[in-house]
Design an enzyme around this catalytic site. Structure first.
Site, PDB file in Angstrom:
ATOM      1  N   LYS A   1      47.401  34.517  38.198  1.00  0.00           N
ATOM      2  CA  LYS A   1      48.343  34.273  39.288  1.00  0.00           C
ATOM      3  C   LYS A   1      47.825  33.225  40.262  1.00  0.00           C
ATOM      4  O   LYS A   1      48.601  32.622  41.014  1.00  0.00           O
ATOM      5  CB  LYS A   1      48.615  35.585  40.035  1.00  0.00           C
ATOM      6  CG  LYS A   1      49.425  36.622  39.243  1.00  0.00           C
ATOM      7  CD  LYS A   1      50.886  36.243  39.164  1.00  0.00           C
ATOM      8  CE  LYS A   1      51.726  37.272  38.436  1.00  0.00           C
ATOM      9  NZ  LYS A   1      52.113  38.417  39.238  1.00  0.00           N
TER      10      LYS A   1
ATOM     11  N   ASP B   1      52.475  42.917  43.659  1.00  0.00           N
ATOM     12  CA  ASP B   1      51.704  44.073  43.211  1.00  0.00           C
ATOM     13  C   ASP B   1      50.232  43.866  43.534  1.00  0.00           C
ATOM     14  O   ASP B   1      49.433  44.781  43.377  1.00  0.00           O
ATOM     15  CB  ASP B   1      51.849  44.263  41.700  1.00  0.00           C
ATOM     16  CG  ASP B   1      53.174  44.919  41.319  1.00  0.00           C
ATOM     17  OD1 ASP B   1      53.564  45.872  41.993  1.00  0.00           O
ATOM     18  OD2 ASP B   1      53.795  44.474  40.343  1.00  0.00           O
TER      19      ASP B   1
END
Length: 402
Positions: free
Chosen positions: A75, A123
């Site tokens: 990410k 998350d």
């Protein structure tokens, strides 16, 4: 469980917008941006000969994103890249000339960035990337986290100076709340999922992930024949599958999307033939993949270039964490977080089922590529599931050369 892609658009060319987002020119630009990152280096590509022999395939290569830009996850490539692009675009608009990344730290650009707030739901890993990107450019960050995000992951984001906002409910609830508050406050939503009317920024996030494929194709002696990539909302799976399809054309590998059985929004979307929101049930240990509605942009890509969709169970995810930490033969030890090894868990499931092996044409000549999408981004949880602290897992360079 395996489901072949039956969508009417299967094997159709990518939508022109998606092709432009994921093509070679775009990937070149991503890599150029990465040269301006202080801690940028290509992540390792490991080979697992012992596991390949055990599964009856030719080779297994694992791209280890646990080393990416100091954030421990793939990410790191998406959110921070999108933040940088958005700041440079706003600076170009206000200053009346094209502003390149080489000017990112110029006083006039920093002044503009200081008035911008980047918001997202997460998350854990995407929020850390957005927060790091905001800190890098001098912007503010507001990160929305749902009730299932651990305090350790919250702290890892907050250390970049982000404002942390807790939201009751699931990841999808936090996505909705981030969009609502950002609209009211005039903030920019930097999401890795998309919805009607909101596609360009998630496309930029996906564009950042193309660096994984570019590096891998340079590191491999031959392109893969099979790729198993895990999915939450689908962004990284779509970026990898889309770029491989554009780069390799008719020689592209068989691409399998792997979902957690407890959060199988892409699997169920493929079954329905259109995007669906699934019911929230018992949480999955694969916390970074716990998403209940796919990204529309990701599905548009995957409906064309994914060949199959499958699910893995909770015990599969934990077993692969342990297998990678305690490898057989000359395989290197790899630290994989709860979601990191899900693609490899999918390969193990597929290889063990004669029917699936035949359907996917998995055999002794297969060259399989998977991505360890995260290291131990929650070290306490990792230690609980593996019985070893991540720093005790002796990651070696054995097998690192393709």
């Amino acid at each position: 469980m395996l489901l072949l892609n039956q969508h009417p658009d299967y094997r159709s060319p990518l939508d022109p917008v998606d092709a432009e987002t994921l093509d070679m020119k775009a990937a070149d630009e991503v890599e150029r941006y990465l040269t301006y990152r202080d801690n940028h280096a290509p992540t390792p590509l490991h080979t697992l000969p012992a596991l390949a022999a055990e599964l009856g395939v030719g080779t297994i290569h694992v791209k280890d994103e646990g080393f990416r830009l100091g954030l421990g996850s793939f990410k790191a490539l998406g959110g921070s890249y999108a933040v940088i692009r958005l700041v440079l675009e706003e600076a170009s608009r206000r200053l009346g000339r094209q502003i390149d990344i080489a000017e990112l730290h110029a006083p006039e650009v920093r002044s503009i960035a200081a008035g911008m707030t980047m918001a997202c739901a997460t998350d854990g890993n995407h929020g850390r990337s957005v927060a790091q990107g905001a800190q890098l450019v001098g912007a503010k960050a507001a990160i929305f986290v749902h009730s299932g995000v651990s305090e350790e992951r919250v702290a890892a984001i907050a250390r970049f100076g982000a404002d942390m906002i807790r939201v009751k409910g699931t990841y999808d609830d936090s996505v909705a709340e981030a969009a609502r508050v950002a609209a009211a406050q005039g903030w920019i939503v930097v999401s890795d999922t998309s919805w009607p009317g909101y596609e360009r920024i998630p496309g930029l996030v996906m564009q950042g992930y193309t660096a994984i494929v570019r590096e891998t194709l340079r590191q491999l002696r031959e392109p893969p024949t099979h790729v198993f990539v895990q999915a939450g909302v689908g962004g990284v799976a779509a970026a990898v599958a889309g770029h491989l399809a554009l780069a390799l054309g008719d020689q592209r590998p068989t691409f399998v999307v792997v979902d957690p059985a407890r959060a199988a929004c892409l699997f169920e979307t493929a079954r329905a033939g259109h995007p669906v929101k699934i019911t929230h049930g018992e949480p999955t240990v694969m916390a970074m993949l716990e998403c209940y509605e796919p990204s529309l942009v990701a599905w548009r890509v995957l409906s064309r270039v994914a060949d199959a969709f499958m699910t893995v169970d909770e015990e599969d995810a934990v077993a692969i964490m342990n297998r990678l930490a305690r490898p057989a033969g000359n395989d290197p030890a790899i630290v994989a977080g709860e979601s990191g090894g899900a693609g490899l868990a999918g390969l193990i499931r597929a290889a063990a089922d004669p029917e699936i092996r035949a359907t996917l044409d998995l055999n002794e000549a297969s060259r399989v590529f998977v991505i360890n999408t995260e290291g131990a981004t929650d070290p306490e949880r990792y230690a609980e599931l593996v019985g070893m602290r991540p720093d005790a897992v002796a990651t070696t360079t054995k097998g690192a050369d393709a």
